[in-house]
Design a protein around this motif. Sequence first.
Motif, short mmCIF file in Angstrom:
data_model
loop_
_atom_site.label_atom_id
_atom_site.label_comp_id
_atom_site.label_asym_id
_atom_site.label_seq_id
_atom_site.Cartn_x
_atom_site.Cartn_y
_atom_site.Cartn_z
N ALA A 87 42.34 37.80 33.05
CA ALA A 87 41.40 37.21 34.01
C ALA A 87 39.97 37.66 33.74
CB ALA A 87 41.82 37.58 35.44
N ALA A 91 36.68 35.25 32.90
CA ALA A 91 35.42 35.31 33.64
C ALA A 91 34.23 35.47 32.69
CB ALA A 91 35.46 36.46 34.65
N HIS A 94 33.51 32.17 31.07
CA HIS A 94 32.78 31.29 31.99
C HIS A 94 31.30 31.61 31.97
CE1 HIS A 94 36.81 31.01 34.46
NE2 HIS A 94 36.86 30.38 33.29
N GLN A 119 44.78 27.35 32.98
CA GLN A 119 44.38 28.36 33.96
C GLN A 119 43.64 27.70 35.12
OE1 GLN A 119 45.44 31.36 33.76
NE2 GLN A 119 46.13 31.42 31.62
N ASP A 121 41.68 28.99 37.45
CA ASP A 121 40.29 29.38 37.67
C ASP A 121 39.36 28.70 36.66
OD1 ASP A 121 41.31 30.81 35.55
OD2 ASP A 121 40.38 32.72 36.12
N THR A 122 39.86 28.47 35.46
CA THR A 122 39.04 27.76 34.46
C THR A 122 38.88 26.29 34.85
OG1 THR A 122 39.63 29.27 32.68
CG2 THR A 122 38.94 27.05 32.04
N ALA A 124 38.81 25.19 37.91
CA ALA A 124 37.84 25.21 39.01
C ALA A 124 36.42 25.42 38.48
CB ALA A 124 38.20 26.31 40.00
N PHE A 125 36.26 26.29 37.46
CA PHE A 125 34.95 26.50 36.85
C PHE A 125 34.44 25.21 36.21
CE2 PHE A 125 32.77 27.22 32.78
CZ PHE A 125 31.58 27.77 33.26
N ASP A 164 44.32 19.35 40.31
CA ASP A 164 42.97 19.85 40.02
C ASP A 164 42.15 18.84 39.22
OD1 ASP A 164 43.46 22.16 41.38
OD2 ASP A 164 43.81 23.40 39.60
#
Length: 595
Positions: A87, A91, A94, A119, A121-122, A124-125, A164
């Motif tokens: 993770a 980050a 990103h 992933q 979070d990726t 969402a980024f 997503d």
Amino acid sequence: ELWERLPVGLLHLIAESDCRPVQEFAVKALRACEQFCAELDREALLMMLSRPYEATARLGFELVRARYRPAEPDHELVLAVANCAAADARAEAHRWIDERREDFMRDSDFIIALVTSTQADTRAFARQLLRSTSMPETAAQALIVRLIAHLCGLTAERAEEARDVAETLLKSFGPQLRTIGFGVILDLLAHPLMEVQELGGNILLLHEVRPSELPEELIISLINSPYEQLRGIGVRLLGELDEESLLRRENLLAALSEHALADLRNAVRPVVRRLSHSTVDPDFGRRLARRLIETLLKPEEHAGLHSSVVQLLQEDAGNSWVDEVDRELALRLTRASSVAAQELGGRLIETKARADAAWAQSFTTDEIAELSDHESQLVREAAQSLFMLLIDRYRQTTNPAGHLYEMARAVRLLDAKWDDARAFFFSAFDRHFGAEDFTPGILVSVCDSVRADVQQFGRELVTKYFSEESGQEYMLKLSEHPSSDLQLFVTNYLERYCAGSPERLRELSHYFRSVLSRVNRARVAKARVMAFLTSEARQSEASARVVAEILTRQSAIIAIGQKAAAIEAMLVIRRAYPEISLPLEVKDAEVRRGV
């Protein structure tokens, strides 16, 4: 040391092993091979970053970070870091992308890979990156086509990714989706994944083609979808039709209002509210209410249906339908099988009674008594409101001709089976009525209850309104009651209303025998009655004869504990009036002499 001599073997373990401890060992050993790691090629780094083990991915990230050049970023390596299992590494990737967003945004393959990353979070980024970056129209259209193609190829195992990606499309490319081809939307709606179908429905909500131009079959198919989200979209599309178009679909709206699925019932409520308050057809609310009330009068077919229907009637269908509810319909609702329908009936009764005195007057006292015994507290409260609104019906001053007839029925309210109802009516009868509103028969009927608290209240009323001229009637009626408490209560009035009257003694002889015949009960009442009878036997021969008859009938069955008092009373009569026959033989005491 053996592994350090052949570090390529460690790289082989990382590439081939699916065992976490093996991966962690290989990473630990490989870190000691600094020169070998520094010379690893690009393919080896991509392989390490692709492995699903955090320790392995972190080592790959550290090696990439050591070589990263912000001015000339390697897109493939950055993407691999953004998709790796660590993770903190993601980050960092990103941040690299955000710092060089213009460079990365020109790479459509890179953006597609970010949006469809494994992933969350990726993904969402990527969504936030697209929303905050201006993109040429042609590039946006190309991305939309590729992302929709990607969505259409997803299976159920990747439903979260589909959700997503669909959200990214909606939030990042809303203006472009307004003009997308209708065939694309139909393909999305036909996809087996709910998340993809939902995207198609949401595009319909955004689209420049308005719902009135859509085929009705399409909207109906959405409403009939097995998925709640799609059903909600279908009802929203329906709600965007103009009022005249909606009114032509009145049967559909009514069917949705009483649908088996709660989400459809809830979704159609704004449409019903809009039409019920519209001036296009003022009778819409009345017609819908008639149908829904008939549903309430039937057994509930689906759990929660009646509650939803009642909520819609009260909050969404306007107020005009309430005018059509008559007394009979309101009562039918209180007698319905569901609590929701019963409570609606109670609310209607109270609301309409307060607004219309004539409507309240249409209820009979027997109906008010029925409502006061209802299981629903709300219905009982409606009965109480009715009673107070009609209080003049039961008063001598306002209804001299009929108040006693009504009061004889109203005392049933005091015997309600619910504690709260009895407490209310006890207070109302005590505060709002006087002696002129009762007769001895009515008061004694209160005492006839099998409930102890009602009997007690009846005794309080008798004590409060006991009159000299009606004393004999009270005594006769109360004396016939089988309750020991009431028989004891009557003893309080024996001296006042029966003393010195052989006629009254004879009239109450049944009462005296009833009290004296009780076995192991009414001890105080027995003692008072025996003392009173003994006293009356001394007053006159006529009274003595009545007392003698009572004692003669009781002598064979009187309890042992009362025999002494009975014998004493008979001796009083024998001495005063020896000619009166008694079951008593006086023997001289035997005198024994010592030898």
